[in-house]
Each structure stands twice: as C-alpha cells, then as structure tokens.
Write a protein that holds these residues in place. Structure first.
Motif, PDB file in Angstrom:
ATOM      1  N   THR A 120     -16.897  -1.024  -5.790  1.00  0.00           N
ATOM      2  CA  THR A 120     -15.890  -0.751  -6.816  1.00  0.00           C
ATOM      3  C   THR A 120     -14.505  -0.662  -6.207  1.00  0.00           C
ATOM      4  O   THR A 120     -13.530  -1.199  -6.748  1.00  0.00           O
ATOM      5  CB  THR A 120     -16.237   0.551  -7.564  1.00  0.00           C
ATOM      6  N   THR A 121     -14.395   0.003  -5.059  1.00  0.00           N
ATOM      7  CA  THR A 121     -13.116   0.063  -4.355  1.00  0.00           C
ATOM      8  C   THR A 121     -12.639  -1.340  -3.996  1.00  0.00           C
ATOM      9  O   THR A 121     -11.461  -1.687  -4.175  1.00  0.00           O
ATOM     10  CB  THR A 121     -13.247   0.912  -3.080  1.00  0.00           C
ATOM     11  N   ALA A 162     -19.709   2.850  -4.888  1.00  0.00           N
ATOM     12  CA  ALA A 162     -18.355   3.276  -4.531  1.00  0.00           C
ATOM     13  C   ALA A 162     -17.619   2.218  -3.718  1.00  0.00           C
ATOM     14  O   ALA A 162     -16.446   1.910  -3.977  1.00  0.00           O
ATOM     15  CB  ALA A 162     -18.413   4.588  -3.749  1.00  0.00           C
ATOM     16  N   THR A 163     -18.294   1.623  -2.738  1.00  0.00           N
ATOM     17  CA  THR A 163     -17.631   0.652  -1.865  1.00  0.00           C
ATOM     18  C   THR A 163     -17.274  -0.617  -2.620  1.00  0.00           C
ATOM     19  O   THR A 163     -16.140  -1.102  -2.541  1.00  0.00           O
ATOM     20  CB  THR A 163     -18.535   0.307  -0.673  1.00  0.00           C
ATOM     21  N   LEU A 218      -9.170  -3.302  -5.272  1.00  0.00           N
ATOM     22  CA  LEU A 218      -8.207  -3.879  -4.328  1.00  0.00           C
ATOM     23  C   LEU A 218      -7.950  -5.352  -4.641  1.00  0.00           C
ATOM     24  O   LEU A 218      -6.803  -5.809  -4.653  1.00  0.00           O
ATOM     25  CB  LEU A 218      -8.717  -3.722  -2.895  1.00  0.00           C
ATOM     26  N   LEU A 269      -4.867   5.598  -8.067  1.00  0.00           N
ATOM     27  CA  LEU A 269      -5.667   5.037  -6.983  1.00  0.00           C
ATOM     28  C   LEU A 269      -4.854   4.776  -5.717  1.00  0.00           C
ATOM     29  O   LEU A 269      -5.426   4.574  -4.651  1.00  0.00           O
ATOM     30  CB  LEU A 269      -6.305   3.711  -7.434  1.00  0.00           C
TER      31      LEU A 269
END
Length: 240
Positions: A115-116, A112-113, A120, A143
């Motif tokens: 991918t975020t 999750a981290t 960005l 998003l």
C-alpha cells in the motif's frame, strides 16, 4: 494489517458492504487516483471454503492490476474453530432476541508495504516549469514524511538564527526539515521531490516585518504570513 469485525449473522452482508465501501473511500481520501483503484469480487473458484463473500482492493501497477487488500465475510468459521480447539464457548447472547449466536467475522486485511508503494507511485509526477523538469511527490499531507520545510533565504546569521527558532518551535508539533544548503530554488525542488507540502522562507524582509513566505508544493503559490499566525495557517492547510 488485519481487523476482525464481529457482527450478527443476519447483519453480515450489510457490514461486508459497509467495509468494502469504507476501505475504498480510505484510499481515495488519502489521494489515490480512482482510475488506478478497483474492487474485484472473487469468483466461486477463488472463494475460500469458509467465505461467502470476498473482494480484493486492487491497484493498477506498471505490471497490471495487483492486490492491496482483501475483504472477506468469514462467517462463523473462526469462532467455531476456536471453540472446538479451546473448549471455550465463544457464542454471544443477543438480548434483543433472547437467542445465543456465534458471531460472523468481516475481515479487511491490507498489505502495509504494498500500500505504501502504491501511494508513492500514485503521487509521483514530473512537469515542465519554465523550461526545466520539476519532480513532485504529491503525497497527501497526512502521508508526507515532512510536513514543513523552513528555509532561510541565505546563510547569513541574521536569517539563519531566527529561521532556526521558527523550525524548532514548529518541530514540537510537526515533522520539520531545516535546509540552508544551495539556492532557494534548488531547495524548493528538493522538498518537492520528497513530498513536503509547505515551505517556509525567512528572508531579509522578515527581519523587518516579522512575516515569512509560505510556498505551496502543488501550486507553487506563495503567501506572506505573519510569524505569529504561522502555525494555525500551516495546520489548516495541512488538514491535520
């Protein structure tokens, strides 16, 4: 973020290919550049002992290609291990064939981290607009932390109060930023930087015609929209 997809052993290869394609399309659908995304199959020296097929979904970071997600055909290893240690029969009776099988597991497992972070990085850009630099976080609207910003043109009460009512109404269904500080141009730039897709400006004409100006982050195009049609107009363009 992990998911276990159970399937018949005879269908495992097909479902593995399905999830590799589905997961790739998920990143692309949310706006990630295809040039920065790749599927890398594991070599024989990388495969886990229980896996017959594994791929990594990788993103091209500034330091090179790095993993966002792994997708593996874990065969029947997981359920056989559970059966061995729990004593419970976890096999499945297939009524189509009249046989009992231990299902195979296809496992997509994403970070999750990271991918975020990749979204960005992929969304960030700078461009020149009329001789000055514009910073844009071009996130897909799904998003974006804020979907809409409501901006009264000035701090005069006859603009702030109705603009505030519009913001309150929209915030029941959308994440909304309300900003009255500095010039309208500076406020547009602030919203560009945090990725807000649409800005709604309430100006002096709004008092007379009950319409607002909607400004689009990516094109900077501005449309005049009646306040009574504002919510459906926004939702259609946010693709929510």
């Amino acid at each position: 973020m992990e998911m276990e997809w159970f399937c018949l052993p005879s269908e495992a290869s097909r479902w593995f290919e399905y999830w590799v394609d589905a997961r790739r399309r998920w990143y692309l659908d949310l706006g990630m550049s295809p040039d920065n995304l790749r599927i890398r199959p594991h070599g024989d020296d990388e495969l886990s002992h229980y896996s017959t097929q594994t791929v990594d979904v990788e993103y091209r970071f500034s330091w090179g290609w790095d993993e966002l997600e792994g997708i593996a055909n874990r065969t029947d290893f997981d359920l056989r291990q559970h059966t061995e240690h729990s004593g419970e029969d976890l096999s499945y009776f297939d009524p189509a064939t009249g046989t009992r099988v231990v299902p195979y597991v296809i496992e997509p497992a994403a970070g999750a981290t990271r991918t975020t972070f990749a979204f960005l990085i992929d969304a960030y850009r700078t461009e020149q607009v009329r001789g000055s630099e514009r910073v844009v976080l071009g996130l897909d609207p799904r998003l974006a932390p804020y979907k809409v910003a409501v901006l009264p043109l000035s701090r005069k009460p006859e603009l702030v109060e109705p603009a505030s009512r519009i913001a309150d109404d929209l915030s029941r269904r959308l994440t909304v930023e309300f900003d009255i500080t500095q010039s309208i141009g500076r406020r547009y730039r602030r919203q560009d930087e945090i990725g807000t897709p649409l800005c709604v400006t309430y100006d002096f004409d709004s008092v007379e015609d009950q319409s607002v100006t909607v400004r689009h982050r990516d094109t900077m195009q501005q449309d005049r929209v009646g306040a009574d049609r504002l919510y459906p107009y926004l939702v259609e363009r946010l693709r929510l």
